[in-house]
Structure formats: C-alpha cells, structure tokens
Design an enzyme around this catalytic site. Sequence first.
Site, PDB file in Angstrom:
ATOM      1  N   LYS A  95       0.780  -1.248   0.094  1.00  0.00           N
ATOM      2  CA  LYS A  95       0.024   0.037  -0.054  1.00  0.00           C
ATOM      3  C   LYS A  95       0.760   1.293   0.030  1.00  0.00           C
ATOM      4  CE  LYS A  95      -4.087   1.818   2.295  1.00  0.00           C
ATOM      5  NZ  LYS A  95      -5.455   1.701   3.125  1.00  0.00           N
ATOM      6  N   GLU A 105     -19.119  -3.862  11.124  1.00  0.00           N
ATOM      7  CA  GLU A 105     -19.981  -3.022  12.199  1.00  0.00           C
ATOM      8  C   GLU A 105     -20.745  -3.979  12.928  1.00  0.00           C
ATOM      9  OE1 GLU A 105     -18.306  -0.742   8.968  1.00  0.00           O
ATOM     10  OE2 GLU A 105     -19.283  -2.637   8.979  1.00  0.00           O
ATOM     11  N   ARG A 150     -25.126  -0.485   8.459  1.00  0.00           N
ATOM     12  CA  ARG A 150     -24.847  -1.838   8.230  1.00  0.00           C
ATOM     13  C   ARG A 150     -25.358  -2.907   9.584  1.00  0.00           C
ATOM     14  NH1 ARG A 150     -20.927  -2.554   4.002  1.00  0.00           N
ATOM     15  NH2 ARG A 150     -19.832  -4.568   4.975  1.00  0.00           N
TER      16      ARG A 150
END
Length: 606
Positions: free
Chosen positions: A277, A361, A389
């Site tokens: 990344k 979540e 969610r």
Amino acid sequence: MLLDRYINDIKKVPDGQIDALCNEIRAFLIKNISRTGGHLASNLGVVELTVALHRVMDTARDRVVFDVGHQCYVHKLLTGRREGFGAFRTFGCMAGFPKPQESPHDAFVTGHASTSVSAALGMARARTLLGENYKTAAVIGDGALTGGMAYEGLNDAGASGEGIVVILNDNNMSITGNVGGVARHLARLRVNPQYFHAKKIYHKILDPLPGGSAIDKVLSRGKQAIKDIFIPGSMFQEMGFEYLGPIDGHDVRKLSYLLKKAFDMNKPVVIHAITQKGRGYSHSENDPTAYHGVSRFHVDSGRAVKKDVQTYSDVFGNELVLQAEKKKEICAITAAMRDGTGLSGFARRFPGRFFDVGIAEEHAVTMAGAMAKQGMRPVVALYSSFLQRSYDQLVHDVALQNLPVLLMVDRAGLVGEDGETHHGTLDPLYLSSIPNMTVWAPAGFAELRDMISRALCHNGPIAIRYPRGGQGAYRSVCTGDCSVLRVGGNAGLVTYGRMANTAMEAAEILQKSGASLSIFKVSTLKPFPKAELEKLIDGRDEVFLLEDGPGYLNQHIAGTPINTGDRFIPHGSVDALERWCGIDSHSVAVKIADSLGLTLPEKEIV
C-alpha cells in the site's frame, strides 16, 4: 510518454515497457491527487494489478467489481477518463468510486466494504441464466475480508461452480493495520518458508527431466499434499476455490499469466496477490495510514496544503480519554476506523480497553451489547453511513434489551467528496425508528463534551451524531432538549446540529433586509421535545424546518421543510452540495424572504 501512447489499449504495451508504464501511472496519480485530494495509498498499491486486469479483460463487457471501490482510480484512468482527474471528486465531475452511470466500464457501485464477492457472484449467475459469455472478477482487499459479508459471498461462490475469479489484494492493511484471525492466516500464507523451500526443491528436481511437465501433471495431487502439510487447510480451498498464490502483486506479467489461467479454469478461483500500500511514493510507503485518504498536499514534502483544524472527532476522542480515566468500565470499539473516529489517543492510553474489530460493524454492535450486559460501558464509534450496516444488531442485540451502549455517530450529515455511499443523512430517521433509543445532536464542541459525559450515565442505548470537521462560528451550549438561539419577529426556524450555524447566518442576511427571524435549536432528536418546542415557537406566523437530511423534523412538528429532499446526494464539497440542495445560508435566507414577501438585496443572492 507511454501513457499517452497506450492509454486507450494497454494490451498493446510491450512486456519490456510495462514497468515504465506503471511508473508513469503512479506519477500521474501522485500529481493529480495532490491537487484534488482523494484516496492515494490504496491506488498506488494496485497499479500493476489493475494493469494486469485490463490486459486480460475487456471491462466494457467483462465485469470487475472493486472492493471497497476507492482503489479504482487506475481503472478510471485506463477507461477513457484521464481528463476527469482535473476536477476529480468535485460537484458534477468524476466520482472517486465506481459509478455505472459514469461509465460502462464500472460494473457496480461499491462504497462500503466486503460486498464485491456477492456482487460478482450475482453477475456470474446472471450470465449463466441468460446464456451470456463474459469474465467476472472481484478485487477485494485483506481489510475487506474482515467483514462478515465477504465470507457469506465466499461460502456461496465456492460451492456455486460458477466461473468467478476473486483477486485478494493483500497489503496487510485496511485503512489502519488489519486485525484478527484472518490477518494472521494470510500472514502464514504469505511468509511460510517451509512450503516455499519444499516447492523450490520440487521444481529443481523435476523441471530438468525429460517430460517434466507431463510428470508435473501426474504429480499435481502430490504437490497439493506437500502444500497441505505446511499450509494446512487453506480456508479458500475448504470453501471450494482453486487457490493460486501467493504471487507478487507488482509483477504485471505474472499476474496476467495467472489471471488468464484462472479465467480458463471456468470455476471459482482465488488469486492471492501480495501488494504494498502506498507503493512508489516514499511518504505513503512510510505511513500508508496517513495517506489512505488525503486532502490536497505538497508532493515534495507530503505535507497538507491546508492546516489541520480541531474536529468533532478530536474532541470526542479527547473527552473519552478523560471520562475513561474516571470510570474503568468505559471501553471503546470501532470498525477499522481508529484514527478517523478520533480514537488513536484512547488506544494508546487504554490499549486493553480498545477494540478494533475490523470492517465488521454488525459484530461491533452486538459485542458492545454483550459487554454492556456484563457491566461495561461500551462506546461504539462509527461513521453514520457505516452504522447503517448494523441496524438489525441495534434493534435485536442492544435496544431490545435496553442496554447502555453509547453510539458515537461520526460524519453525520453531508460529508463531501466521497458522495452517496458516505453521506450521513439517514441516521436521524433510522435511529429514531428503534424503541428505547435516544438520539442527541450537538451544535458545538462544548455541547458535545457535555453530551458525552451525560450519555455515559444514561440507562439505555443512546446515539450522539456529529458532523465531519470543525465547529462553526456560532458555538452553541447545551441548555436542554431544545433552546432559543435567537429571538426575532413572527417567523421562526427550527434546526439541529451543525445547521444551527447556517440558520444563524441566514438570520443575519435577513436582518439586512429588515426581516427578523427566531432560531430554535433541537438538541434531543429522540424522544423529540414536541411540547416544549411548540411552547417556545408559540405565536409565530411561519415556521421553517432546516436540516441537512431528507426530512426528520417535519415528521414531528408543523412547518415549511428546507432539507436535502428524498434522494441520494452526489459527491462534491459540502459547500457546493449545500448550495445544490438549497440549504446553504443564502439559499435559506432567499426561501424565507420569498415566503415572507420580502426581497433580499441583489448582492446577497448567490
């Protein structure tokens, strides 16, 4: 430049020039994102992977679903949208996430994590049922694999028999470092030296022999047995996938070869690609978390163009540390958003009471409910649009038992350039529909601090919603469930949260034209203080209801609504979106003036 020459058909790029092309793409991204802001580190990490996909697929017909979607910049660059980066993520221009209405090359809207496998499988099944022929792939990061929906999709896809290729973009990161058993499993797949040593010896002996490739086919099961000895039961193979990898995710030629092989298998396949990344830019390589999502910055130094200001998230994080010093029962939970929600300081001060559960979540909310049941005071910090969610868990695992879970709902209201998938406009409506739930909305930092202190003594579930960024000029203090911010004439305006600033600015504009406006601020959205508010506004001839959402106030009190409307709001700066929705201070003043039969000075109308 190679990018100029091959941007419309990278399948024609000679192998010897692929690395140079990827370097040009990285330079293009760094230059343009430094001017507009956006997701930098994640896109720098998938340059070769995206190039390989475009060398093997025709994305106008073939379907590739990016998960989360913010790593689609290279894809957009390679599908005719180079000019769009000049005004990237601004209102009316190119979005920062895949949008099928923007281009046929964008297969699906993806702005929340862990959905790509389910979406790609749905497309593969539609292809089979309709008798069509196209390739289907999902690109999912190891961070998104911490979300439960990813496993629902993988479990079904592996048993489906459909030709679907799942590319695991494994950079050991989501936004911050990955957590949990999945991360540990992938780490074992990445670095197990015994397996790779055995594989090296195997090929050293077999490859020089006459007919070695034929022998290799006969011994393929033996090779798998060797792999199983050292990497027992890869979870992907157990689910029914053919597992290929790990492979260097920055080697376009190897990636292209493996992708072709995977699509030719016409079965569920996982390609495990190891990437870095932030690759190719020293600042993002050294701190990929800080460069995940960036505002405009100076390329040479990596420093932001605009100085940081204190935010609601910062105030929340600091206040929670102070409260946790007093109460050992307080703990903090987030879903891969430690820094974004302001919890990095809490995590350092109380590492044993801080829980980052990954992009999960639903799990975060249920776990919080159980911790509250056993005597803890859990504080769950999530962005408003991500909290959606966990609606079922809020209902069944928290509110049904009236458990004292404090929800810190960050990024409430319009959030700007990330657009429809990230705006937090719906939480007043969906949170208020839940029995036992209390919902508060501060209009300033002092009010937020006071609410946190009181909420940690509240018996039952409670949510505090607050916007992205800093507070405005009008810094409200908490004076009850509702209060009067400004006393005016026979017109009144009711609002809550950050829109109190807009209301006060609109009142000043109206004042210049001789109109006087009373401002009433609601601090408690649920239970809504209807009787108290009606008492405050009694006698006003006209009442206006201002909010940066689709219309919560008009469900509780009579008045003329001024809100975002029943629609999804596109991307753009918050200022531009407010003007578009007609909820900026000038638009509000104009609407009220029109209703009152007044005319604002020309210079005030923008």
